[in-house]
Design a protein around this motif. Structure first.
Motif, PDB file in Angstrom:
ATOM      1  N   LEU A 197      20.026  50.194 148.502  1.00  0.00           N
ATOM      2  CA  LEU A 197      21.272  50.856 148.118  1.00  0.00           C
ATOM      3  C   LEU A 197      21.422  50.924 146.608  1.00  0.00           C
ATOM      4  CD1 LEU A 197      23.779  49.431 150.761  1.00  0.00           C
ATOM      5  CD2 LEU A 197      23.056  51.805 150.515  1.00  0.00           C
ATOM      6  N   ALA A 201      21.798  54.215 144.266  1.00  0.00           N
ATOM      7  CA  ALA A 201      22.840  54.400 143.247  1.00  0.00           C
ATOM      8  C   ALA A 201      22.226  54.779 141.902  1.00  0.00           C
ATOM      9  CB  ALA A 201      23.669  53.123 143.119  1.00  0.00           C
ATOM     10  N   MET A 235      27.479  59.160 148.272  1.00  0.00           N
ATOM     11  CA  MET A 235      27.421  57.704 148.102  1.00  0.00           C
ATOM     12  C   MET A 235      28.494  57.006 148.936  1.00  0.00           C
ATOM     13  SD  MET A 235      26.734  57.743 143.991  1.00  0.00           S
ATOM     14  CE  MET A 235      26.715  55.965 143.720  1.00  0.00           C
ATOM     15  N   TYR A 239      27.808  54.330 151.817  1.00  0.00           N
ATOM     16  CA  TYR A 239      28.383  52.985 151.811  1.00  0.00           C
ATOM     17  C   TYR A 239      29.151  52.708 153.100  1.00  0.00           C
ATOM     18  CZ  TYR A 239      30.740  48.800 150.220  1.00  0.00           C
ATOM     19  OH  TYR A 239      31.192  47.511 150.104  1.00  0.00           O
ATOM     20  N   THR A 360      26.410  45.953 144.827  1.00  0.00           N
ATOM     21  CA  THR A 360      26.294  47.087 145.741  1.00  0.00           C
ATOM     22  C   THR A 360      27.638  47.762 145.952  1.00  0.00           C
ATOM     23  OG1 THR A 360      24.468  45.951 146.866  1.00  0.00           O
ATOM     24  CG2 THR A 360      25.507  47.778 148.031  1.00  0.00           C
ATOM     25  N   MET A 364      27.978  51.630 144.827  1.00  0.00           N
ATOM     26  CA  MET A 364      28.046  52.588 145.926  1.00  0.00           C
ATOM     27  C   MET A 364      29.474  52.918 146.367  1.00  0.00           C
ATOM     28  SD  MET A 364      24.996  53.562 146.605  1.00  0.00           S
ATOM     29  CE  MET A 364      25.232  54.358 148.191  1.00  0.00           C
TER      30      MET A 364
END
Length: 439
Positions: A197, A201, A235, A239, A360, A364
């Motif tokens: 992830l 990003a 994104m 997520y 994260t 994200m």
């Protein structure tokens, strides 16, 4: 005489035949009842009052605002507001605002943790995702309203760098020195998902910057912004899918893989069940404290954002250094302490959830959320973090992903991460940001 004495005795014990004896006998119980009416109800009232304190709002105030040692910093919040109106010295206002926000951010995490006891793991995970970085989100929204998009980008970038290098490095170093007699391990699968992830990003942040610096935009000044908004929506979808995967699918990981838990895992599960925590405040109190703490953080964030430029001028420090280094260090103080504590207890999965999981969330969720909010506000917030900042993020994600790939930790890895953060901090100290606030 003997019979008279008997009669006197009988008369003394009778309440009807001897008036004098009746009044004397009745006075004694009344005197005793009077004393009991003064003592026993008072004792009952005291005990009831103590129980109300233990189970009522006073105990909740004590637990949330007094019990934790970090609450000694709470008075700095009102002090920052007084300094703003009485002296106007932006350096002190910024410094005291940072100190005042630090315990509020920690207490906000505590209230969220208490609420998860009542909501269950699924909703609890969503609450942690929402309120885990609430401080950064509130500060970013205030800065967006002021048109300070560069401060928003640099502060969020600094939070990612601080969590991945400084927080995780200190946790690995402390855990490795404390548990030198064994190899500390963590879940490689979870670390791989977070690393993936983070790389996604970086990809979303890298393309607008490359598009800008190669001058290959289809519509100059617009394509970069449109690409950022489209990538931000993607994104957020990614997520949300990650949350669903974590909260639903990964609960049956052992069943899908067919792994049999080892003896150590069984013992650890028994110990964790024996050490099961219980909530300290009620569900309603947790929700009330979430609202109060969020409002107080919002108030202080306004003074913090207003004073950041003045603090840069008075301290003679680059604004990028304050935004990327100083602001995230103070904002992540609570996460820093909890990550180290769990690493010392050899609970590295929780440590990674605090450090890498927070990075994260910011990369994200918080960053694309700010792009969407700026879109709604009419502010040109995009994913172009400029070349220097994007390169710093890209190299940091590569270094951390490489160190996490074997699923083990030691103090040398922690030292490497801390030294890498010092290099990043020194780089931003000598870096001159040539862009404007509304660039």
């Amino acid at each position: 005489m003997h019979m008279g004495h008997m009669d006197d005795t009988i008369d003394l014990e009778s309440d009807e035949e001897v008036p004098f004896s009746s009044s004397q006998a009745s006075n004694k119980p009344r005197s005793f009842d009077f004393e009991a009416s003064r003592v026993v109800p008072h004792a009952k009232f005291t005990w009831k009052f103590i129980k109300q304190i233990r189970n009522g709002p006073l105990m909740s105030i004590y637990i949330v605002l007094i019990k934790a040692k970090i609450n000694v910093l709470l008075p700095f919040g009102p002090l920052a507001i007084l300094m703003h109106y009485l002296t106007g010295k932006h350096g002190w206002v910024f410094f005291f605002s940072l100190l005042g926000i630090t315990p509020l951010a920690e207490r906000l995490g505590y209230a969220t943790e208490q609420l998860t006891f009542y909501t269950g793991p699924t909703l609890g995970g969503l609450l942690n995702a929402t309120f885990g970085n609430a401080t950064e989100m509130i500060i970013s929204i205030y800065a967006l309203r002021k048109g300070m998009t560069r401060v928003v980008k640099q502060s969020l970038l600094g939070s990612i760098l601080s969590n991945m290098l400084l927080v995780l490095g200190c946790a690995f170093l402390s855990g490795g020195l404390t548990n030198r007699d064994k190899v500390q391990r963590f879940n490689k699968a979870a670390a791989a998902v977070n690393s993936g992830l983070l790389l996604m990003a970086v990809m979303c942040i890298l393309f607008p910057a490359v598009l800008h610096f190669t001058h290959t935009e289809l519509h100059t000044g617009e394509s970069e912004l449109y690409l950022s908004r489209f990538s931000s929506c993607i994104m957020l979808v990614a997520y949300a899918s990650y949350l669903f995967f974590q909260l639903r699918s990964q609960q049956n990981t052992h069943d899908l893989v067919g792994e049999v838990p080892t003896e150590e895992e069984r013992n650890s599960n028994v110990e964790s069940s024996e050490e099961e925590e219980v909530p300290e405040i009620t569900q309603l109190e947790s929700m009330v404290w979430l609202g109060i703490l969020t409002l107080w953080i919002s108030l202080l964030s306004g003074y913090l954002v207003d004073a950041i430029q003045g603090a840069s001028d008075s301290w003679n420090l680059p604004l990028s250094f304050i935004s990327v280094i100083i602001l995230p260090i103070v904002g992540n103080a609570a996460e820093h302490a909890s990550a180290i504590m769990f690493a010392v207890k050899d609970k590295l999965d929780i440590t990674l959830g605090v450090a890498i999981g927070s990075s994260t969330q910011i990369s994200m969720f918080v960053i694309p959320f700010c792009v969407v909010v700026g879109w709604c506000m009419g502010k040109p917030m995009d994913l172009n973090f400029q070349l220097f900042e994007t390169a710093s993020l890209f190299i940091t994600v590569l270094v951390v992903s490489f160190l996490l790939q074997d699923g083990t930790s030691n103090y040398f890895k922690g030292l490497m991460l801390i030294l890498s953060y010092l290099i990043v901090a020194a780089s931003f100290f000598v870096h001159v940001d040539i862009t404007n606030d509304d660039a």
